[in-house]
Design a protein around this motif. Structure first.
Motif, PDB file in Angstrom:
ATOM      1  N   SER A   1      -8.053 -10.865  -3.043  1.00 45.91           N
ATOM      2  CA  SER A   1      -7.455  -9.961  -2.137  1.00 45.91           C
ATOM      3  C   SER A   1      -8.229  -8.650  -1.610  1.00 45.91           C
ATOM      4  CB  SER A   1      -6.240  -9.150  -3.061  1.00 45.91           C
ATOM      5  OG  SER A   1      -6.229  -7.833  -2.879  1.00 45.91           O
ATOM      6  N   CYS A   2      -7.765  -7.985  -0.588  1.00 48.74           N
ATOM      7  CA  CYS A   2      -8.545  -6.731  -0.252  1.00 48.74           C
ATOM      8  C   CYS A   2      -8.307  -5.515  -1.080  1.00 48.74           C
ATOM      9  CB  CYS A   2      -8.160  -6.427   1.111  1.00 48.74           C
ATOM     10  SG  CYS A   2      -6.586  -5.557   1.440  1.00 48.74           S
ATOM     11  N   ASN A   3      -7.359  -5.771  -2.124  1.00 46.67           N
ATOM     12  CA  ASN A   3      -7.227  -4.671  -3.074  1.00 46.67           C
ATOM     13  C   ASN A   3      -6.077  -3.780  -2.361  1.00 46.67           C
ATOM     14  OD1 ASN A   3      -7.802  -3.043  -5.455  1.00 46.67           O
ATOM     15  ND2 ASN A   3      -8.728  -1.455  -4.540  1.00 46.67           N
ATOM     16  N   GLY A   4      -5.436  -4.200  -1.272  1.00 42.71           N
ATOM     17  CA  GLY A   4      -4.192  -3.402  -0.909  1.00 42.71           C
ATOM     18  C   GLY A   4      -2.993  -3.891  -1.729  1.00 42.71           C
TER      19      GLY A   4
ATOM     20  N   GLU B   1      -2.932  -4.938  -4.677  1.00 44.02           N
ATOM     21  CA  GLU B   1      -3.234  -4.331  -6.062  1.00 44.02           C
ATOM     22  C   GLU B   1      -2.509  -2.866  -6.087  1.00 44.02           C
ATOM     23  OE1 GLU B   1      -5.259  -6.600  -4.825  1.00 44.02           O
ATOM     24  OE2 GLU B   1      -4.734  -7.754  -6.729  1.00 44.02           O
ATOM     25  N   LEU B   2      -2.913  -2.273  -5.065  1.00 45.58           N
ATOM     26  CA  LEU B   2      -2.595  -0.728  -5.223  1.00 45.58           C
ATOM     27  C   LEU B   2      -1.185  -0.713  -5.088  1.00 45.58           C
ATOM     28  CD1 LEU B   2      -4.587   0.782  -2.247  1.00 45.58           C
ATOM     29  CD2 LEU B   2      -5.115   0.950  -4.484  1.00 45.58           C
ATOM     30  N   GLU B   3      -0.252  -1.532  -4.467  1.00 49.01           N
ATOM     31  CA  GLU B   3       1.104  -1.624  -4.342  1.00 49.01           C
ATOM     32  C   GLU B   3       1.508  -2.123  -5.868  1.00 49.01           C
ATOM     33  OE1 GLU B   3       1.509   0.740  -2.534  1.00 49.01           O
ATOM     34  OE2 GLU B   3       2.517   0.072  -0.633  1.00 49.01           O
TER      35      GLU B   3
ATOM     36  N   PRO C   1       0.307  -4.820   2.850  1.00 47.86           N
ATOM     37  CA  PRO C   1       0.873  -5.361   1.537  1.00 47.86           C
ATOM     38  C   PRO C   1       2.165  -5.144   1.371  1.00 47.86           C
ATOM     39  CG  PRO C   1      -0.058  -3.147   1.153  1.00 47.86           C
ATOM     40  CD  PRO C   1      -0.149  -3.601   2.613  1.00 47.86           C
TER      41      PRO C   1
ATOM     42  N   ILE D   1      -5.073  -4.120 -13.574  1.00 51.91           N
ATOM     43  CA  ILE D   1      -4.523  -4.564 -12.251  1.00 51.91           C
ATOM     44  C   ILE D   1      -5.807  -4.321 -11.253  1.00 51.91           C
ATOM     45  CG2 ILE D   1      -2.855  -4.615 -10.487  1.00 51.91           C
ATOM     46  CD1 ILE D   1      -0.873  -3.456 -12.682  1.00 51.91           C
TER      47      ILE D   1
ATOM     48  N   GLU E   1      -9.657  -5.354  -9.327  1.00 48.79           N
ATOM     49  CA  GLU E   1     -10.211  -6.776  -8.508  1.00 48.79           C
ATOM     50  C   GLU E   1     -11.343  -7.259  -9.506  1.00 48.79           C
ATOM     51  OE1 GLU E   1     -11.422  -5.472  -4.312  1.00 48.79           O
ATOM     52  OE2 GLU E   1     -11.430  -3.660  -5.026  1.00 48.79           O
TER      53      GLU E   1
ATOM     54  N   LYS F   1     -14.792 -13.125   1.109  1.00 52.63           N
ATOM     55  CA  LYS F   1     -13.858 -13.925   2.129  1.00 52.63           C
ATOM     56  C   LYS F   1     -14.475 -14.447   3.325  1.00 52.63           C
ATOM     57  CE  LYS F   1     -11.058 -10.376   1.392  1.00 52.63           C
ATOM     58  NZ  LYS F   1     -11.385 -10.153  -0.041  1.00 52.63           N
TER      59      LYS F   1
ATOM     60  N   ARG G   1      -8.948  -5.074   6.681  1.00 57.38           N
ATOM     61  CA  ARG G   1      -8.558  -5.463   5.264  1.00 57.38           C
ATOM     62  C   ARG G   1     -10.084  -5.781   4.740  1.00 57.38           C
ATOM     63  NH1 ARG G   1      -5.010  -5.960   8.879  1.00 57.38           N
ATOM     64  NH2 ARG G   1      -2.976  -5.988   8.599  1.00 57.38           N
ATOM     65  N   VAL G   2     -11.227  -5.035   5.134  1.00 55.38           N
ATOM     66  CA  VAL G   2     -12.080  -5.205   4.252  1.00 55.38           C
ATOM     67  C   VAL G   2     -12.129  -4.532   2.804  1.00 55.38           C
ATOM     68  CG1 VAL G   2     -14.572  -4.044   3.988  1.00 55.38           C
ATOM     69  CG2 VAL G   2     -13.942  -5.229   6.349  1.00 55.38           C
ATOM     70  N   SER G   3     -11.394  -3.455   2.836  1.00 58.71           N
ATOM     71  CA  SER G   3     -10.793  -2.936   1.448  1.00 58.71           C
ATOM     72  C   SER G   3      -9.675  -2.042   1.862  1.00 58.71           C
ATOM     73  CB  SER G   3     -12.069  -1.976   1.030  1.00 58.71           C
ATOM     74  OG  SER G   3     -11.680  -1.617  -0.353  1.00 58.71           O
ATOM     75  N   GLY G   4      -8.706  -2.626   1.224  1.00 60.52           N
ATOM     76  CA  GLY G   4      -7.333  -2.172   1.540  1.00 60.52           C
ATOM     77  C   GLY G   4      -7.274  -0.692   1.128  1.00 60.52           C
TER      78      GLY G   4
ATOM     79  N   ARG H   1       0.448  10.821  -5.231  1.00 58.19           N
ATOM     80  CA  ARG H   1       0.034   9.599  -4.745  1.00 58.19           C
ATOM     81  C   ARG H   1       1.082   8.989  -3.946  1.00 58.19           C
ATOM     82  NH1 ARG H   1      -3.722   5.615  -3.612  1.00 58.19           N
ATOM     83  NH2 ARG H   1      -2.472   3.373  -3.059  1.00 58.19           N
TER      84      ARG H   1
ATOM     85  N   LEU I   1      -0.067   2.411   3.986  1.00 63.75           N
ATOM     86  CA  LEU I   1      -1.343   2.537   3.827  1.00 63.75           C
ATOM     87  C   LEU I   1      -1.823   2.839   5.396  1.00 63.75           C
ATOM     88  CD1 LEU I   1      -2.483  -0.190   1.412  1.00 63.75           C
ATOM     89  CD2 LEU I   1      -1.719   1.926   0.715  1.00 63.75           C
TER      90      LEU I   1
ATOM     91  N   SER J   1     -13.996  -5.798  -3.119  1.00 67.06           N
ATOM     92  CA  SER J   1     -13.967  -6.203  -1.884  1.00 67.06           C
ATOM     93  C   SER J   1     -14.556  -5.901  -0.696  1.00 67.06           C
ATOM     94  CB  SER J   1     -12.318  -6.434  -1.489  1.00 67.06           C
ATOM     95  OG  SER J   1     -12.083  -7.037  -0.083  1.00 67.06           O
TER      96      SER J   1
END
Lengths: 178, 506
Positions: free
Chosen positions: A54-57, A59-61, A153, B161, B163, B188, B208-211, B277, B292, B502
């Motif tokens: 994943s792009c980590n998006g 994971e954040l959620e 996400p 949780i 990467e 990817k 979407r390179v890094s969310g 946050r 986001l 990512s």
């Protein structure tokens, strides 16, 4: 510290009220359950999250489920550190070729009966990383998937509703069988 | 310009290509090698190193001046290694080798980096050879010898949780003698997906390179497209972009500050920062219809306007969070047990931060006074007064403190931008390119400077696009910062860097 504790005593909780299970997820989980082993989860699921590309998006959620606002533990949903402790694998993707073996091994290390929840548009096969030499594809191309939670996400609320549906169905089945 | 060896070499360039807003020089192999050598001697900072079909490019910057790009042709599949002179380039040219099959001549490290032996072809963007499948675990780690050493392999699947990536610790008792990272698990093929792609599709991939840096990446991508086309963005769109970028910084800094303290078992900070946050993400969703703020910045402007009500909501969220955060900061600063864990831990020496041109809180906590918003100024930051906190202690605490101060600076910036939000349109049409044209842009993501270079073709196409996340130059420094610390402090150090997997693996 003292003022913080005092404040916390008198402040209203920030946690959102419990959402209803998602209708779509209920239906999908219901279908998936027919052919699966049933087991008493006691309204409790241990979840292991696996980022398979994943792009980590996502994971954040997923992370946000643990915060005071969504507080997923009140529904018996708990994130665990090892697949060996898990009932559910929550997998985000697209599954990259470099992560395929690690995902397969994580799945193999999870004791039966187990559930797989594919999270996010990429994990469900409709994301932006479709055609690439480096990507295998959706999670169900590598391991069987029981529930798909889409979104790019998906919002924590969507995740929560999907997971509550999973808990409800598992428990209901067990009760009627038991 | 400096009177130095690189300036002299650039004067003899084979060609000067119009790349906007920086110049790009095409050099002969020997001259490129000489530039690389001078970069290794510290004449310039290296901002990026990437390839395209038949060409290798390197972005360099004299401190305090406009950067430039130097390029050289790949001849018979080879180009002069930059890594042999300048260590930060090593992983970048290993990546070039894996993606294009081009050989960096004289490279000190020839191991593959992104290619784990699982792809269906080798050099997928360049030589496109037959793949040689191999066991992904078959990777020679650097040898560590000595008495009483043992190894701890961690990952790619981690306990939290987070990467995936592999860390190999060699420890003597509890003390880390060496950490070696192995990354590339979430590769990817982003460079391929943005090659010969319509602009909007490439933009979606870059977002979407890094969310966690989606706003910063889309911001840089949009600015690079606009630079290539010579397109001016309406002032209102720029201001809205700035608000979004600062909201993203706030959300991530809250997350990081909480997560760092949580890794030292000081969970109360995480509990509160998690709420802050969430508050920022909720207001982002209310104003921009996405938590986001993905895909909201596009070439030509932004897709969502900030209404008067939206501005009020953002202001109210800041008013609510700011005093509560100040209280948590006091708690962090006044509690000896957490200070004992963060002060002095994971020290990154200033000379390494400079050599690797480490951006973001990692660099600024180790005395590297650089912020792309100020030093490579762009709209809407040009002319705005804002703080760039720089500390010299270089430990976990300094990286927390830089973030704490940046939270305040970002809040000020958002208030400033909202207070003087210009009237006017928020999106203008993107004209078609008359011919091939190139653009480059750097934005300051929460993690550090994020560079996007691209070449456009007529017909609304991206011929080639390269994204360089700040993590490329921070990951190697984590290996240095952990040395001599105990294994149990690794999560703390790692979180205080919070590099992207990512964004690095692409």
């Amino acid at each position: 510290m003292r003022t913080l504790i005092l404040k916390s005593l008198f402040a209203k909780p920030v946690t959102i009220p419990a959402p209803d299970p998602s209708a779509a997820a209920l239906e999908e989980v219901g279908r998936a359950l027919e052919a699966r082993v049933r087991r008493l989860y006691g309204r409790s699921l241990a979840i292991r999250e696996v980022d398979a590309g994943s792009c980590n998006g996502c994971e954040l959620e997923i992370h946000a489920l643990n915060n005071a606002v969504y507080d997923c533990e009140r529904f018996g949903l708990r994130f665990v550190a090892s697949p060996r402790h898990a009932d559910v694998l929550m997998v985000t993707g697209p599954v990259t070729r470099n992560m395929k073996v690690a995902l397969e091994r994580t799945y193999a290390a999870t004791p039966d009966p187990k559930w797989v929840v594919a999270v996010g548009d990429c994990g469900c096969g409709c994301g932006v990383f479709g055609e690439s030499y480096a990507v295998v594809g959706a999670v169900d191309k590598v391991i069987p998937v029981d529930l798909s939670l889409r979104g790019c996400p998906p919002r924590p609320l969507d995740l929560l509703q999907g997971l509550i549906a999973l808990v409800d169905k598992t428990t209901a089945r067990q009760r009627s069988a038991g | 310009m400096h009177e130095d060896s690189i300036s002299a070499l650039l004067a003899d360039a084979l060609a000067v290509v119009p790349l906007r807003p920086w110049p790009r020089y095409e050099l002969a192999t020997a001259a490129f090698d000489a530039v690389a050598r001078a970069v290794g001697d510290g004449e310039r900072e290296m901002l990026a190193l990437w390839a395209e079909s038949g060409m290798v490019h390197m972005a360099i910057r004299p401190i305090g001046e406009t950067p430039c790009v130097v390029s050289t042709a790949v001849i018979e599949g080879r180009f002069p290694s930059v890594g042999r002179w300048h260590a930060p380039a090593i992983r970048l040219e290993r990546a070039i080798h894996d993606l294009y099959g081009y050989v960096p001549e004289g490279a000190p490290d020839e191991r593959p980096w992104l290619d784990h032996g699982a792809w269906d072809r080798s050099g997928p963007l360049g030589t496109r050879g037959e793949a040689v499948p191999r066991d992904p675990a078959d990777y020679p780690m650097l040898p560590v010898t000595g008495e009483g050493l043992h190894q701890i392999p961690v990952g790619p699947v981690h306990a939290g949780i987070i990467e995936p990536g592999h860390f190999r610790f060699t420890a003597n008792g509890e003390t880390v003698a060496r950490l070696e990272e192995r990354l590339g698990y979430v590769h990817k093929g982003i460079d391929a997906l943005t090659t010969n792609a319509p602009i909007d599709r490439a933009g979606k991939v870059v977002a979407r390179v890094s969310g966690d840096s989606t706003v910063a990446a889309s911001f840089a991508f949009a600015r690079a497209v606009e630079a290539a086309l010579g397109l001016d963005v309406p002032p209102r769109a720029s201001a809205i972009r700035g608000v979004m970028a600062e909201l993203e910084r706030l959300a991530n800094h809250f997350g990081d500050i909480g997560a760092i303290c949580n890794d030292a078992a000081f969970a109360i900070v995480l509990a509160h920062c998690g709420i802050f946050r969430e508050r920022i993400l909720a207001v982002s969703a209310a104003v921009f219809a996405h938590r986001l703020m993905m895909d909201t910045i596009v070439p030509g402007g932004v897709t969502t306007n900030i209404t008067t009500e939206g501005a009020r909501l953002i202001g109210a969220a800041l008013d609510e969070v700011a005093p509560a955060f100040a209280e948590i900061v006091r708690l962090y600063e006044d509690t000896p047990s957490i200070q004992d864990r963060t002060c002095g831990t994971g020290h990154l020496p200033a000379d390494l931060a400079v050599r690797f041109a480490a951006g973001g809180p990692v660099g600024r906590a180790s005395a590297r006074d650089f912020d792309a918003r100020r030093d490579l100024a762009y709209a809407p930051y040009e002319g705005l007064p804002f703080d760039v906190p720089v500390l010299t202690t270089g430990d976990v605490d300094a990286r927390v403190q830089v973030r704490i101060r940046e939270v305040a600076a970002s809040m000020d910036l958002i208030r400033m931008l909202l207070a003087m939000l210009p009237e006017g349109p928020t999106l203008v049409p993107v004209p078609d390119a008359a011919g091939p044209c190139e653009g480059v842009a750097v934005t300051e993501a929460f993690r550090g400077d994020l560079l996007v270079w691209l070449r456009l073709l007529p017909g609304g196409k991206v011929a080639r696009c390269h994204v360089r996340d700040a993590s490329w130059f921070q990951w190697p420094l984590l290996e240095a910062a952990i040395e001599g610390n105990i294994v149990a402090d690794f999560p703390l150090c790692n979180k205080s860097f919070n590099c992207s997997y990512s964004g690095h693996d692409l």
